[in-house]
Design a protein around this motif. Structure first.
Motif, PDB file in Angstrom:
ATOM      1  N   LYS A 239       0.843  -1.195   0.000  1.00 12.92           N
ATOM      2  CA  LYS A 239       0.000   0.000   0.000  1.00 12.92           C
ATOM      3  C   LYS A 239       0.880   1.248   0.000  1.00 12.92           C
ATOM      4  CE  LYS A 239      -3.787  -2.148   2.615  1.00 12.92           C
ATOM      5  NZ  LYS A 239      -4.628  -2.075   3.832  1.00 12.92           N
ATOM      6  N   TYR A 240       0.361   2.285  -0.647  1.00 11.29           N
ATOM      7  CA  TYR A 240       1.060   3.570  -0.652  1.00 11.29           C
ATOM      8  C   TYR A 240       0.022   4.678  -0.588  1.00 11.29           C
ATOM      9  CZ  TYR A 240       3.663   7.667  -2.152  1.00 11.29           C
ATOM     10  OH  TYR A 240       4.220   8.922  -2.208  1.00 11.29           O
ATOM     11  N   ARG A 242      -0.228   9.153  -0.292  1.00  8.59           N
ATOM     12  CA  ARG A 242       0.413  10.462  -0.222  1.00  8.59           C
ATOM     13  C   ARG A 242      -0.616  11.478   0.237  1.00  8.59           C
ATOM     14  NH1 ARG A 242       4.816  13.288  -1.324  1.00  8.59           N
ATOM     15  NH2 ARG A 242       4.654  15.422  -2.101  1.00  8.59           N
ATOM     16  N   ASN A 259       4.067  10.898   3.190  1.00  9.37           N
ATOM     17  CA  ASN A 259       4.103   9.671   2.406  1.00  9.37           C
ATOM     18  C   ASN A 259       3.996   8.485   3.354  1.00  9.37           C
ATOM     19  OD1 ASN A 259       4.883  10.751  -0.395  1.00  9.37           O
ATOM     20  ND2 ASN A 259       6.450  11.641   0.918  1.00  9.37           N
ATOM     21  N   ALA A 261       3.954   4.208   3.234  1.00  8.66           N
ATOM     22  CA  ALA A 261       4.077   2.951   2.494  1.00  8.66           C
ATOM     23  C   ALA A 261       4.013   1.801   3.494  1.00  8.66           C
ATOM     24  CB  ALA A 261       5.388   2.907   1.715  1.00  8.66           C
TER      25      ALA A 261
END
Length: 670
Positions: A239-240, A242, A259, A261
């Motif tokens: 998963k990421y 922003r 951010n 991750a």
């Protein structure tokens, strides 16, 4: 030669017959996992054929599908966990769905130190499930609790979230992970922003004195963070995310950003199962939105678990490793842009846990665990001259052992246990720099079930802290007068030993102009707390809860100023006051309005005062909360709205929080 033309009506029966023969029916019934009662208005959908239906009042459904060798059918309802069933033509399927809104069928362990269904536990408890954590988009445990109704919200001078249960602030609440205490208190509280949700399955909240089972720090309640079990099948997820913060500046480079991750991976090897997860959070240009002017913040959380089950499944061993690291950088600038000072903070927490469960029979089982935790916090500051130079390292280590024997005898469920821990602290801010404390206790608890309508729990913990002894009993009962109604009552004695900071701190903050001195003559805080809960639920779409509580403290520890308020530097210390009283009422209402809409409401009213009738300075006399979850089916998007308001007596101010989150499963739109 004459040719005869056939009428199109001649072919119509064949067309209809062909159409009917190309379709097949799938029939079934949808019920609740816990109650086995039918679930109405469940959305039933076959994606590749774009066909669906809903269940009726009896939970029954019928799907008319194009003929195929097999089908993948998704069952969804906003109050239940989505379920995917694979079946073949001709099968009559029974589908069980787990409740995630009312949470009646969830299992809880903290309130009794053994597994109970939430709906049947005699001690008032709450559970925040995985679906709520995911739906709210939370990154840390602090963010999860910020959105939990019934928890009053405030922030201290250091920007830390102060979680408040039944009027009692954070230092009275024991925070655990999988039943083991978490090390690293700062300002007498665990910073929940340092605990990320990468592998968290649920959070259990126990309100009221928990010293009879969990010892000293549970005088006001327990927050137990339960990590996810390793799944049976192999899985990998990445998963990421922003995040951009618009702070209203003309220069976009100065805008804050973040951010995130994360990863989760699991694998089974015969009788072994292994899982690992991690989460990295980077926050940039945070000085305008964080209380301590931090420009950069980086957090890393890594978890690894290894489990083995014997062939007979009577022995289970587990090894769990957990690491958290945080680095942040801050700067103080003059109006000219010249740097006055800079600071960095490095935090690390490492925890290793060994567990063993031995199932001797259906009525007898033995559990033991050993936990080693280490915490370090290093703060460094430099500036334009030596007066700004600070370098302080604070460490905390904990070895915790817990063993318990659980057995059933006729109508009794008996728990016997022993717990020992040895926390050590080292810091330049402490008198003599380092201190080691020894705590140990034995506890016994019995649950007597007269019948399905009456459960009585009574227990006692005898604890030794340094040279002090404490005996903390608890009595709880649950009475079910008739279907859909429950009444719970609990009465218990609480105990909290003075913290290392309250006893030994000797800190002079030159920048802020104050001194904090510990008090080695502090006496342990004691309390007698009671609560009464009435709950109504039709186990379908409504739950109403009312909670009354009363807590009487003796030898309560408060921070007090020494000397005149105009003197410099200002000196603070800790003292016992004679007594204090906490009382209040909490009201909850949960509704499932349709298969697309759920609503929650909460109101808390409190009164807190000392022996002279004066309001305690940290009193939050009232707080409210509202939560809405709505599934917009046309675009397959879920709207989550959470709003809360807490009023603080000391500052005559209120703290409000509103979150609006949209979640969309893009795969369903393709």
């Amino acid at each position: 030669m004459r040719t005869k033309k056939l009428s199109p009506l001649v072919f119509l029966p064949f067309v209809i017959s062909s159409y009917l023969l190309s379709d097949t029916k799938i029939n079934g019934r949808v019920i609740s996992t816990k109650s086995n009662k039918p679930i109405q208005n469940v959305n039933i959908y076959v994606k590749n054929q774009k066909r669906g239906t809903t269940s009726d009042a009896s939970g029954n459904f019928e799907l008319l599908l194009e003929e195929d060798s097999s089908y993948s059918i998704e069952f969804s309802h906003i109050a239940y966990e989505n379920t995917l069933i694979k079946t073949v033509p001709g099968n009559l399927i029974d589908v069980k769905m787990k409740e995630v809104f009312l949470m009646l069928d969830d299992v809880i362990v903290s309130s009794m130190k053994c597994e109970y269904a939430l709906s049947n536990v005699p001690v008032y408890s709450e559970v925040i499930g995985k679906s709520k954590i995911v739906e709210a988009g939370s990154v840390s445990i602090a963010e999860v609790l910020e959105q939990q109704l019934g928890i009053s919200k405030a922030y201290d001078a250091h920007g830390m979230f102060d979680y408040n249960l039944m009027g009692l602030e954070s230092k009275y609440i024991l925070v655990m992970r999988n039943g083991k205490p978490i090390t690293g208190k700062f300002q007498n509280m665990i910073d929940l922003d340092q605990i990320l949700v990468s592998n968290v399955d649920k959070i259990e909240i126990i309100k009221g004195p928990g010293s009879s089972l969990h010892g000293s720090d549970a005088i006001g309640g327990v927050i137990n963070i339960i990590t996810a079990e390793t799944p049976e099948d192999s899985r990998l997820s990445l998963k990421y995310r922003r995040t951009m913060f618009d702070i209203g500046t003309d220069n976009s480079r100065n805008n804050s950003s973040g951010n995130i991750a994360s990863f989760n991976i699991s694998k089974k090897f015969g009788k072994f199962s292994w899982g690992s997860s991690g989460q990295l959070q980077d926050l940039l240009n945070q000085s305008s939105i964080t209380p301590l002017n931090k420009d950069e913040i980086r957090k890393l959380n890594l978890n690894t678990e290894l489990h083995w089950v014997s062939k007979s499944e009577k022995d289970q061993f587990g090894l769990m490793l957990d690491y958290f690291g945080q680095n942040d950088i801050g700067r103080d600038l003059l109006s000219t842009g010249y740097e006055l000072s800079s600071n960095t903070t490095d935090i690390s927490r490492m925890s290793t846990t060994l567990t063993h469960e031995w199932i001797l029979s259906e009525r007898l089982r033995f559990n033991q665990s050993l936990n080693k935790s280490d915490y370090e916090r290093e703060y460094r500051q430099t500036g334009i001259d030596d007066s700004f130079t600070i370098n302080n390292i604070a460490t905390e280590s904990l070895i915790d052992f817990d063993a318990k024997l659980q057995f059933s005898l006729n109508k009794n469920n008996i728990l016997l246990g022993f717990n020992s821990n040895s926390p050590s602290h080292r810091s330049k801010r402490l008198i003599d720099s380092s201190h080691v404390m020894q705590k140990s206790g034995i506890y016994v608890q019995n649950e007597y079930s007269q019948n399905e309508g009456l459960k009585i729990v009574y227990g006692l913990r005898a604890e030794r802290y340094a040279e002090e002894y404490s005996f903390n009993p608890r009595l709880a009962l649950m009475y079910i007068p008739k279907d859909n109604y429950k009444a719970r009552f609990s009465l218990g004695k609480g105990f909290r030993a003075p913290s290392v900071q309250e006893t030994f701190i000797n800190f002079h903050n030159v920048d802020q102009g104050y001194i904090v001195k510990g008090n080695s003559r502090l006496r342990p805080e004691k309390s007698i707390g009671s609560s009464f809960n009435i709950e109504y639920s039709n186990e379908k779409d409504i739950r109403l809860n009312g909670l009354l509580y009363y807590n009487y403290f003796s030898d309560k520890i408060l921070t007090e100023q020494v000397g005149d308020s105009g003197s410099s530097p200002t000196v603070f210390t800790y003292n016992n006051i004679s007594n204090a009283t906490y009382q209040g009422v909490e009201l909850y209402a949960d509704f499932v309005r349709s298969n697309s809409l759920t609503l929650k409401f909460n109101l808390n009213l409190r009164d807190e005062f000392d022996s002279e009738g004066k309001k305690l300075k940290n009193t939050i006399p009232y707080s409210t909360g509202f939560e809405l979850s709505y599934l917009i089916r046309a675009i397959n998007t879920r709207l989550y709205l959470n709003q809360s308001q807490s009023y603080r007596y000391a500052t005559d101010t209120s703290f409000g929080l509103m979150d609006m989150i949209f979640n969309t499963r893009l795969s369903e739109l393709l």
